[in-house]
Write an enzyme that holds these catalytic residues in place. Structure first.
Site, PDB file in Angstrom:
ATOM      1  N   SER A  18       0.844  -1.191   0.000  1.00  0.00           N
ATOM      2  CA  SER A  18       0.000   0.000   0.000  1.00  0.00           C
ATOM      3  C   SER A  18       0.877   1.237   0.000  1.00  0.00           C
ATOM      4  O   SER A  18       2.037   1.195   0.436  1.00  0.00           O
ATOM      5  CB  SER A  18      -0.896   0.008   1.246  1.00  0.00           C
ATOM      6  OG  SER A  18      -1.567   1.244   1.399  1.00  0.00           O
ATOM      7  N   TYR A  68      -2.551  -0.228  10.451  1.00  0.00           N
ATOM      8  CA  TYR A  68      -2.524  -0.632   9.040  1.00  0.00           C
ATOM      9  C   TYR A  68      -1.214  -0.192   8.398  1.00  0.00           C
ATOM     10  O   TYR A  68      -0.555  -0.981   7.708  1.00  0.00           O
ATOM     11  CB  TYR A  68      -3.718  -0.017   8.311  1.00  0.00           C
ATOM     12  CG  TYR A  68      -3.792  -0.342   6.844  1.00  0.00           C
ATOM     13  CD1 TYR A  68      -4.265  -1.576   6.401  1.00  0.00           C
ATOM     14  CD2 TYR A  68      -3.407   0.585   5.880  1.00  0.00           C
ATOM     15  CE1 TYR A  68      -4.344  -1.878   5.060  1.00  0.00           C
ATOM     16  CE2 TYR A  68      -3.482   0.291   4.521  1.00  0.00           C
ATOM     17  CZ  TYR A  68      -3.957  -0.936   4.115  1.00  0.00           C
ATOM     18  OH  TYR A  68      -4.037  -1.232   2.773  1.00  0.00           O
TER      19      TYR A  68
END
Length: 267
Positions: free
Chosen positions: A141, A154
């Protein structure tokens, strides 16, 4: 070039979102698709939808269970054959400030997003190295490059995954293993995983993202960042003082506010 036609491609989290769309791209190229997913209902629906497009197999599995992963990997090899391409796609996210997350959420996020991809690679990599061919694609990501409030857990998992993936690339190159490694660092994608996110930077289209990832694997790209501006993140972090970087990314671009109205995927 990494040939997909007639090759066995395993996608984790392949029954939904970009995992499912990448699977469709694999079948378009006459690859043999293996889907691993924790959601049995989504998996059954996807298998039914894909059966007319080509050779597809599905297995319900929790990838955080290492013993289960080893057993399922052997089952796949016995029933279908050795995996040629592994796409580590499965992921989860919990919003909120770090102190608002439970120990269970922290552990689960790290297991799914960081530890499981390593365990999966460790499971399938020896066979690829023996055959001197294969490819592992790790979808991390842009959160593995950019710190962001209300997604600390995250981001931590994705920083770990990004660093590991690119280190693995260097190891495979150093060993002349014949195994390609692609690290993908996309911005928010409109799969529903980040519902509620507000962004001045356009949110990525899942159909375009899935096609670009499969092309990146075929072309043996070592790094794929989306959108193109993500390529300058590390450069700007090194060039500018942190106060200026925070001001520009947080205030001007508004990245630090993107998670303020985060809701996530509906259950």
């Amino acid at each position: 070039m990494t040939k997909i036609s007639s090759k066995i491609v395993l996608i984790t989290g392949g029954a939904y979102g970009i995992g499912k769309l990448m699977g469709r791209e694999v079948l378009k190229r006459s690859g043999k698709l293996v889907i691993w997913d924790v959601n049995k209902l989504n998996l059954q629906q996807t298998l039914k939808e894909f059966e007319e497009f080509g050779e597809v197999y599905g297995y319900t599995i929790d990838i955080t269970n290492t013993v289960w992963v080893k057993e399922m990997a052997k089952q796949v090899e016995d029933e279908i054959g050795p995996v040629d391409v592994l796409i580590n796609n499965a992921g989860i996210v919990y919003g909120g400030y770090f102190h608002e997350n439970s120990s269970e959420k922290i552990e689960k996020t790290m297991k799914v997003n960081a530890i499981a991809p390593m365990q999966l690679a460790q499971t399938f990599l020896p066979g690829m190295m023996t055959r001197k061919e294969g490819h592992i694609c790790n979808i991390t990501s842009s959160a593995g490059l950019v710190s962001n409030p209300k997604m600390a857990v995250y981001a931590g998992s994705k920083w770990a995954a990004t660093g590991w993936s690119d280190s693995l690339r260097l190891e495979m190159k150093q060993l002349k293993s014949g195994v390609g490694i692609t690290t993908v660092t996309p911005y928010y994608i409109n799969t529903g995983m980040f519902d509620g996110v507000k962004s001045n930077i356009p949110i990525l289209d899942q159909y375009k993202v899935s096609k670009r990832i499969i092309r990146a694997i075929e072309n043996n790209r070592v790094y794929l960042s989306m959108p193109w501006s993500m390529r300058f993140v590390r450069f700007s972090q090194g060039l500018f003082p942190i106060w200026f970087y925070d001001w520009f990314v947080g205030r001007v671009i508004g990245v630090y506010k993107t998670m303020d109205e985060f809701k996530g995927r509906k259950k």
